[in-house]
Design an enzyme around this catalytic site. Structure first.
Site, PDB file in Angstrom:
ATOM      1  N   ASP A  83      16.269  22.903 -14.322  1.00 24.67           N
ATOM      2  CA  ASP A  83      17.453  23.745 -14.097  1.00 24.67           C
ATOM      3  C   ASP A  83      18.128  23.149 -12.855  1.00 24.67           C
ATOM      4  O   ASP A  83      17.876  21.978 -12.542  1.00 24.67           O
ATOM      5  CB  ASP A  83      17.046  25.221 -13.875  1.00 24.67           C
ATOM      6  CG  ASP A  83      18.228  26.179 -13.895  1.00 24.67           C
ATOM      7  OD1 ASP A  83      18.703  26.528 -14.987  1.00 24.67           O
ATOM      8  OD2 ASP A  83      18.710  26.590 -12.810  1.00 24.67           O
ATOM      9  N   LYS A 124      11.311  32.241 -16.262  1.00 28.22           N
ATOM     10  CA  LYS A 124      12.093  31.376 -15.366  1.00 28.22           C
ATOM     11  C   LYS A 124      11.316  31.213 -14.075  1.00 28.22           C
ATOM     12  O   LYS A 124      10.507  32.075 -13.724  1.00 28.22           O
ATOM     13  CB  LYS A 124      13.446  32.028 -15.072  1.00 28.22           C
ATOM     14  CG  LYS A 124      14.487  31.072 -14.543  1.00 28.22           C
ATOM     15  CD  LYS A 124      15.178  30.302 -15.643  1.00 28.22           C
ATOM     16  CE  LYS A 124      16.078  29.224 -15.060  1.00 28.22           C
ATOM     17  NZ  LYS A 124      16.912  28.586 -16.096  1.00 28.22           N
TER      18      LYS A 124
END
Ligand code: NDP
Length: 449
Positions: free
Chosen positions: A169, A129
């Protein structure tokens, strides 16, 4: 509070000590370790060779400076992150978040969750991430582009189609992916389509990727409702957020016959008893980049907007938290249960606090944790990688059909695993164990690395 197995408690204590202050990361690790006691009891080999300790330690963490020039000619500095958490099953894969709240603890929690989510899809992708504390709100298109270019100027040396494949995201959608892909291409002089996912269709994107997380979460909940012989038909549904995940959750819920009565942004929520007008939400959020308060202003009678407050006060049969972490508290869960909620499907990552999860489970509310329910986004990213590798492009129907199958398989895997480990109906336990077992098998086979 759930008691942690005595073999796993020292591991958790060490994670807390070595990652001081990273609350969200602690929360994510604690939840997984709470589930793993039953696995190590059955398969003690998974606790050998410090496998679980290794799983809790990222393989690599990159933190970098992102300097950029705003429209007034002022130099601005942000911090960029990429946590390459685990690559036992494939290249690191996970989104990039641009939000002022981003710090290393948030990125580590998201990266850790991503390992299990990606494993649940059954596809060859590891977990990672990234992001930045950059706040895109109110920034011009030129500023967004310059920021994305500067971010990628450092990130490009750490990623690649066989190494690490970021996606979007919070705060990172098609526009930002385009600017980052452009800069990657320029810096490397390679048209490496598989280095980023969430691309637009005309330069290597996949049909249904934009819709995938929200659609996928709805497919998961549909399957969960089917275990109780019920459907979305006529069910009052509340969806928090009004970004990518929320919009396409609402779209699929409506298609399945549900009635979405409320949605939100970080300022407040809007209620429309006639059913949310999704075309207007899309126009406001995807085109005008406006606030959800404008919805009530434009619609007028029959709708109302509540500044601050909790969207979970709106009575519903199904709740789909799709905004951000820890947005649904214990108090919210109590209200939902009191108002008769039947199912909760997490579109966002870890939106329910641990107390909220416990309240839902004790009240026997069907509860789908984000790492299983929102896996459709990353699964479709993996389908995008497949199309890029074969230089192919599939139809919307073909891609959505694959997504639907993947989500139903994830649902069934979680349900069967929960049964196998003596906790029928506990999708949290099922998801954690099923994801863990896949990663643990691969880590064990690859030796101590
Ligand atoms: P977007 O940026 O498109 O939308 C986020 C939405 O949540 C916006 O409406 C935003 O409101 C709201 N929001 C953000 N922060 C807060 C906050 N602190 N309090 C209340 N509302 C907030 O992001 P996505 O839809 O992509 O992501 C939503 C969630 O889903 C995240 O948890 C993400 O990690 C998760 N997720 C996303 C995937 C994807 O494919 N995009 C895949 C899997 C999970 P505002 O505009 O006011 O900031």
């Amino acid at each position: 509070m759930v008691v942690i197995d005595e073999k796993l408690e020292p591991i958790l204590n060490e994670v807390l000590r070595r990652n001081a202050g990273e609350q969200e990361f602690h929360q994510a690790v604690r939840e997984v370790l709470e589930s793993l006691g039953r696995v190590v009891a059955k398969h003690p080999n998974y606790a050998n060779n410090a496998l679980i300790e290794r799983l809790c330690e990222p393989e690599r963490q990159i933190i970098f400076r992102v300097p950029w020039v705003d429209d007034k000619g002022q130099v601005q500095i942000n911090r960029g992150f990429r946590v390459q958490f685990n690559s036992a099953l494939g290249p690191y894969k996970g989104g990039i978040r641009f939000h002022p709240s981003v710090n290393i603890g948030i990125i580590k929690f998201l990266g850790f969750e991503q390992i299990f989510k990606n494993a649940l899809t059954g596809m060859p992708i590891g977990g990672g991430k990234g992001g930045s504390d950059f706040n895109p709100r109110g920034r011009s298109d030129g500023e967004i582009m310059r920021f994305c270019q500067s971010f990628m100027t450092e990130l490009h040396r750490h990623i690649g189609e066989y190494t690490d494949v970021p996606a979007g995201d919070i705060g990172v959608g098609g526009r930002e992916i385009g600017y980052m892909f452009g800069q990657y291409k320029r810096l490397t002089n390679r048209y490496e389509a598989g280095v980023l996912t969430g691309k637009a269709l005309f330069y290597g994107g996949s049909r249904a990727r934009t819709e995938a997380t929200g659609y996928g979460a709805t497919y998961f909940v549909e399957r969960m409702l089917a275990t109780k012989k019920t459907t979305f038909e006529g069910k009052r549904t509340v969806v928090s957020g009004s970004g990518n995940v929320a919009v396409y959750t609402m779209e699929k819920v409506i298609e399945f016959g549900g009635k979405v009565v409320a949605c939100s942004d970080s300022n407040g929520y809007v209620v429309d008893e006639k059913g949310i007008d999704l075309d207007l939400v899309k126009e406001l959020k995807e085109v005008r980049r406006a606030r959800i308060s404008d919805y009530a202003r434009l619609k007028g009678a029959g709708t109302h907007y509540v500044e601050s407050g909790s969207i979970w006060d709106v009575p519903c049969d199904i709740a789909m938290p799709s905004a951000t972490q820890n947005e649904l508290t214990g108090a919210d869960a109590k209200t939902l249960v009191k108002n008769g909620v039947k199912a909760v499907g997490e579109g966002a990552n870890m939106p329910s606090t641990p107390e909220a999860v416990r309240i839902f489970q004790e009240a026997r509310v069907l509860f789908a944790p984000g790492k299983a329910a929102n896996a459709g986004g990353v699964a479709t990213s993996a389908l995008e990688m497949q199309q890029n590798a074969s230089r192919d492009s599939w139809s919307f129907e073909q891609t959505e059909a694959k997504l639907a199958t993947i989500m139903r398989n994830i649902h069934d895997l979680c349900a069967q695993t929960a049964d196998e480990y003596g906790a029928p109906g506990d999708y949290v336990l099922g998801a954690n164990i099923a994801g863990f077992v896949r990663v643990a098998e691969a880590m064990d086979a690859l030796g101590v690395i």
